[in-house]
Design a protein around this motif. Sequence first.
Motif, mmCIF file in Angstrom:
data_model
loop_
_atom_site.group_PDB
_atom_site.id
_atom_site.type_symbol
_atom_site.label_atom_id
_atom_site.label_comp_id
_atom_site.label_asym_id
_atom_site.label_seq_id
_atom_site.Cartn_x
_atom_site.Cartn_y
_atom_site.Cartn_z
ATOM 1 N N GLN A 1 40.030 21.719 35.526
ATOM 2 C CA GLN A 1 39.608 22.188 36.852
ATOM 3 C C GLN A 1 38.392 23.112 36.723
ATOM 4 N N PRO A 2 37.181 22.554 36.655
ATOM 5 C CA PRO A 2 35.991 23.353 36.368
ATOM 6 C C PRO A 2 35.226 23.857 37.583
ATOM 7 N N PHE A 3 35.751 23.649 38.812
ATOM 8 C CA PHE A 3 34.941 23.915 40.000
ATOM 9 C C PHE A 3 35.016 25.351 40.503
ATOM 10 N N ASN A 4 36.013 26.131 40.033
ATOM 11 C CA ASN A 4 36.232 27.455 40.610
ATOM 12 C C ASN A 4 36.403 27.382 42.124
ATOM 13 N N ASN A 5 37.165 26.390 42.564
ATOM 14 C CA ASN A 5 37.512 26.300 43.983
ATOM 15 C C ASN A 5 38.558 27.357 44.320
ATOM 16 N N TYR A 6 38.593 27.710 45.587
ATOM 17 C CA TYR A 6 39.624 28.622 46.077
ATOM 18 C C TYR A 6 40.786 27.829 46.634
ATOM 19 N N LEU A 7 41.991 28.357 46.467
ATOM 20 C CA LEU A 7 43.147 27.770 47.127
ATOM 21 C C LEU A 7 43.209 28.289 48.557
ATOM 22 N N ILE B 1 23.895 20.656 37.067
ATOM 23 C CA ILE B 1 24.913 21.692 36.965
ATOM 24 C C ILE B 1 26.079 21.334 37.874
ATOM 25 N N GLY B 2 27.160 22.110 37.744
ATOM 26 C CA GLY B 2 28.356 21.875 38.547
ATOM 27 C C GLY B 2 29.322 20.958 37.832
ATOM 28 N N SER C 1 29.196 26.402 29.889
ATOM 29 C CA SER C 1 28.173 26.655 30.901
ATOM 30 C C SER C 1 28.780 27.250 32.169
ATOM 31 N N GLY C 2 29.923 26.702 32.594
ATOM 32 C CA GLY C 2 30.530 27.134 33.850
ATOM 33 C C GLY C 2 30.935 28.591 33.850
ATOM 34 N N ALA C 3 31.306 29.141 32.696
ATOM 35 C CA ALA C 3 31.719 30.539 32.643
ATOM 36 C C ALA C 3 30.568 31.493 32.922
ATOM 37 N N PHE C 4 29.343 30.979 32.875
ATOM 38 C CA PHE C 4 28.157 31.802 33.120
ATOM 39 C C PHE C 4 27.356 31.251 34.300
ATOM 40 N N HIS C 5 28.078 30.687 35.273
ATOM 41 C CA HIS C 5 27.458 30.167 36.495
ATOM 42 C C HIS C 5 26.370 29.135 36.185
#
Length: 613
Positions: free
Chosen positions: A490-496, A121-122, A128-132
Amino acid sequence: MVNPMHKNTKRRAGAAAIALTAVLAMAMSAPAQAAPDKPHPNTPNGPTMDIQLLSFNDFHGNLEPPTGSSGRLVVDHQLNADGIVESVNEDVGGVEYLATHLAEARKGHPYSLTVAAGDLIGASPLLSGAFHDEPTILAMNALKLDVSAVGNHEFDEGYKELQRMADGGCIDDGDGMNNQNSCPDGVFPGASFDYLAANVVRAGTDETILPAYTIKNIKGAKIGFIGMTLKDTPAIVTAAGIAGLEFRDEVATANALVPVLKEQGVNAIVVLVHQGGTPGQQTWYHDGKAYQVAPSYDAACANGAQLDPTSPIIPIAKNLDPAIDMVVSGHTHQPYVCDIKDPAGHDRMVTSASSFGRLFTDTTLTYDRRTQDIVRTSVKSQNMLVTRDVAAAPAETAIIEHYQELVAPIAHRVIGQVVGDVTRTQNEAGESQLGDLIADAQLADSSVVGTAPGTTDKPVIAFMNPGGIRGDLGHDDAGNVTFGDAFTVQPFNNYLVSVSLTGAQIKQLLVEQWSGPNSASPKVLQVNAGFHYAYSPTTKQLGEVTLNGVSLQDASTYRVVTNNFLVGGGDGFPTFLEGTDVYYGGLDIDAFAAYLTANSPYTPGPLDRITLQ
């Protein structure tokens, strides 16, 4: 040392709790196959049994067949009309086909185990990413995965989220806020396979966050599996996700577990480690002439292939206890099957199956019941293509179709338009059109401007790590870009995050692009419009650095925006850790989408922010 008592004994909830479709429930509730046992280096001296080990790595949530170069592998070579060697590629991958190939491979092998070496994962596609990444765990359950090590990307959303992946349960994420939705069906059972993390402990303790090992038993034949991520995981994941954890040396961890397993009557031991190697060039012959070419998917050291001598997996394999019989590796997304000698001088098989479910490794071995060990000389491995000319596995199709329906409103929302292609292809200096776009989007995001002292200034410089750009920006024939297209980038859902750095610190960051951990493989940070620097790729010297045409002053302080991965010192940029007045904003994907909406139709500009001297 690793806590030897933290082994996997928990019985997790079955997949029948997930009400997707009858076929899905039926497939996922089928009993998992057991595991065998093996003898040691030379010939068997007692009754034997044959065992099969199927393995893969770095799946990264690719439920649907990956596209572009991510969905192809080199299968052969040929000379073109100009006499130049070209690679012959084949489209491969897709979990529906991976599951079918694994099921076919198991036929005729009553004793078979399926294992993985991390990064299941990741950095996953939106489906998949939209559902953790819950859909990926369900897909792994459905293809009857038995054991997996964790990789660095298993920590993308933090170690507690990783534990939820293993154990099940739901999180309250606002039912779709931030374009993610845990448990859309109301329940998530977690992994039915064993998730292992032998070298990840709570700081100051010997308590692993997940089991260190598991023992599989087939008719009295026992095989121990030790699972580990690379010890350098803290350098390549978000710092907040691993706060309070310690990542220990792979060799020391595994070797310490050998006597623990032996005490339980386990002499057959396999290490699953999320660290790997890179194959060197391969010799290809045509009409008696030798050509040096990129290695094909079935590159094997026994057939003349070789690993680059600097590959991190080599010293690991060379120093693991001789009692360990085989190593399944990953992380580098490369295909290889190689024997590497152990400390006793015996050959030991080390494998890797590329990435994204495009390959799996089929290993056969002989287990000696008298010695309760694997006959080392019997171990044979071969990488196998996951071709798309087989029937799709119904259980996997059910998962994909279910989540396609759920993700459609998010994925198909048009967020803007582009004029022409916007790609991550870097020019000679390392700059890309997509890198420019992302850096500009970061700089424009107002969420990184705070109200506390030191955080109220708008950033003037943006940095984006090239490894975080996971694909080119897709669009339709009219130039429309959807949220799904953007998420692929950008699939990581990182924060700015905004921080204050001096001019001297910013220059040091630029030097870190090609020094320290990045000396062997430079990482060129992507920057915003108005920021410019030059450098020499031969002397590794930094030239003039300017902001809006004015030279950067060493003693002056500048407000910088980047993502939380880099702020945590990731990718070999420790100077980010010196930043002050740290302020967390929103998600990077939201900033990207908002910028594209506000600047549509977007036309990429010239690549002139980074130049060579």
